[in-house]
Design a protein around this motif. Structure first.
Motif, PDB file in Angstrom:
ATOM      1  N   GLU A 122       0.826  -1.216   0.000  1.00 20.51           N
ATOM      2  CA  GLU A 122       0.000   0.000   0.000  1.00 20.51           C
ATOM      3  C   GLU A 122       0.854   1.257   0.000  1.00 20.51           C
ATOM      4  N   ALA A 123       1.943   1.249   0.767  1.00 21.55           N
ATOM      5  CA  ALA A 123       2.819   2.417   0.820  1.00 21.55           C
ATOM      6  C   ALA A 123       3.467   2.673  -0.527  1.00 21.55           C
ATOM      7  N   ALA A 124       3.970   1.637  -1.169  1.00 22.39           N
ATOM      8  CA  ALA A 124       4.612   1.815  -2.468  1.00 22.39           C
ATOM      9  C   ALA A 124       3.620   2.329  -3.499  1.00 22.39           C
ATOM     10  N   CYS A 125       2.401   1.789  -3.495  1.00 20.50           N
ATOM     11  CA  CYS A 125       1.385   2.256  -4.439  1.00 20.50           C
ATOM     12  C   CYS A 125       1.010   3.714  -4.169  1.00 20.50           C
ATOM     13  N   THR A 126       0.903   4.073  -2.892  1.00 20.58           N
ATOM     14  CA  THR A 126       0.594   5.462  -2.534  1.00 20.58           C
ATOM     15  C   THR A 126       1.690   6.400  -3.005  1.00 20.58           C
ATOM     16  N   VAL A 127       2.926   6.041  -2.739  1.00 20.32           N
ATOM     17  CA  VAL A 127       4.051   6.916  -3.090  1.00 20.32           C
ATOM     18  C   VAL A 127       4.170   7.073  -4.603  1.00 20.32           C
ATOM     19  N   SER A 148       8.757   9.037   9.223  1.00 24.46           N
ATOM     20  CA  SER A 148       8.952   7.820  10.017  1.00 24.46           C
ATOM     21  C   SER A 148       7.811   6.830   9.860  1.00 24.46           C
ATOM     22  N   GLY A 149       6.759   7.185   9.129  1.00 24.73           N
ATOM     23  CA  GLY A 149       5.616   6.303   8.959  1.00 24.73           C
ATOM     24  C   GLY A 149       5.804   5.323   7.818  1.00 24.73           C
ATOM     25  N   GLY A 150       4.778   4.522   7.587  1.00 26.24           N
ATOM     26  CA  GLY A 150       4.860   3.538   6.526  1.00 26.24           C
ATOM     27  C   GLY A 150       5.016   4.167   5.161  1.00 26.24           C
ATOM     28  N   VAL A 151       4.200   5.167   4.851  1.00 22.09           N
ATOM     29  CA  VAL A 151       4.323   5.868   3.579  1.00 22.09           C
ATOM     30  C   VAL A 151       5.620   6.667   3.541  1.00 22.09           C
ATOM     31  N   GLY A 152       5.962   7.296   4.649  1.00 23.21           N
ATOM     32  CA  GLY A 152       7.163   8.133   4.687  1.00 23.21           C
ATOM     33  C   GLY A 152       8.441   7.359   4.449  1.00 23.21           C
ATOM     34  N   THR A 153       8.579   6.210   5.107  1.00 24.06           N
ATOM     35  CA  THR A 153       9.801   5.419   4.925  1.00 24.06           C
ATOM     36  C   THR A 153       9.919   4.917   3.497  1.00 24.06           C
TER      37      THR A 153
END
Length: 321
Positions: A122-127, A148-153
């Protein structure tokens, strides 16, 4: 199968592990036996009744999961039972099984565990979708709030792989230091104050990925360079704020707002394909999953409490026996 279903109270202990019918496999679907499911802030909103699942999605949360393909529909090619897979889901990841359109499946990268894979989808798709929406280019400066969050990292690492200069904000000097260790060129402790002036002293940002929302709107506009793009992807500190349109006009800036879950299937499938082509070849050598902690599915409430504490670095993941 069993699923972690939200009770009516909505507090962080409001999950019950209940029996639910096994998912049915449509002609374009794959049924995945889940071993790990990522926990996201959107799940917390759903638990609170503020982010209902889209039509047709299961009632329980879960936007990403990893495991093994158990069944494929008659129209599905390229996947077969026994394949390791992870998936971007419209919901339903907090369970032992899930049915998902096969266009939303990704292979688990070599050298990566199911827990790590479930933390990254989900993070990679969001980014990727938001950097593309902003027209982010190599050589530009990206400001990532919530580094420091999932999307941020994930954003720090993916943007660096794209050749961008990255500025990240995080709460506390230690967490900012960990953002720098992931590759951020400059990591700022937002709790110390003055991050806007620090970003401006560094020349400003061409693109900002913001999970904070209303509380940062005016400061984000100040931090933009001329021609900059502010992408709002979260509302952790409010959904309503005044905007100085004069400042936006003076900078010829663009304000974007996006979501992922509500997009039509074709758009989500295109994002997954983009991640498979761009990001997955970099995992785990260049883009590394960052998992803070795991919790058994039966303790989904504890996983939510951990995420809401504000002390998580990276992702929290549920494990499914």
């Amino acid at each position: 199968m069993r699923a972690a279903v939200v009770s009516d109270s909505g507090d962080d202990a409001a999950f019950s592990l209940l029996e639910r019918p096994d998912p049915r496999c449509g002609p374009d679907d794959a049924v995945m036996r889940i071993t790990a499911a990522g926990v996201n802030r959107a799940d917390i909103l759903q638990r609170r009744g503020l982010y209902p699942p889209p039509p047709g999605a299961p009632e329980w949360p879960g936007l990403e999961a990893a495991g093994t393909v158990a069944e494929v529909g008659a129209a599905v090619t390229g996947w077969r039972p026994g394949d390791r897979a992870c998936a971007l889901l419209p919901g339903g990841g907090y369970a032992e099984r899930v049915a998902v359109d096969a266009s939303l499946l990704l292979p688990v990268p070599a050298g990566v565990t199911d827990v790590e894979a479930a933390s990254l989808v989900e993070a990679a798709c969001t980014v990727v979708s938001n950097l593309d929406a902003a027209g982010a280019r190599a050589g530009e400066t990206l400001l990532v709030h919530g580094g420091s969050g999932g999307v941020g990292t994930a954003a720090i690492q993916i943007a660096k792989a794209r050749g961008m200069r990255v500025i990240a904000t995080a709460g506390g000097a230690a967490r900012a230091g960990r953002c720098a260790a992931l590759g951020a060129d400059h990591a700022l402790d937002h709790r110390a104050g003055g991050w806007v002036d620090e970003v401006r002293a560094l020349g400003g940002a061409d693109v900002i990925l913001d999970v904070v929302g209303a509380a940062y709107l005016a400061d984000n506009v100040r931090a933009l360079r001329t021609g900059g793009r502010l992408v709002v992807i979260g509302l952790q500190k409010g959904a309503r704020a005044e905007l100085d349109l004069g400042a936006l006009l003076t900078k010829r800036a663009t304000l974007l707002g996006t979501t992922l879950r509500a997009r039509p299937l074709a758009e989500r499938a295109a994002i997954v394909a983009r991640v498979r082509d761009e990001v997955w070849p970099l995992v785990p050598r260049i883009v590394r999953p960052v998992v803070h902690a795991t919790f058994p599915l039966a303790h989904a409430g504890d996983a939510h409490a951990a995420l809401e504490s504000g002390e998580v670095f990276g992702k929290v993941v549920l494990t499914v026996p």
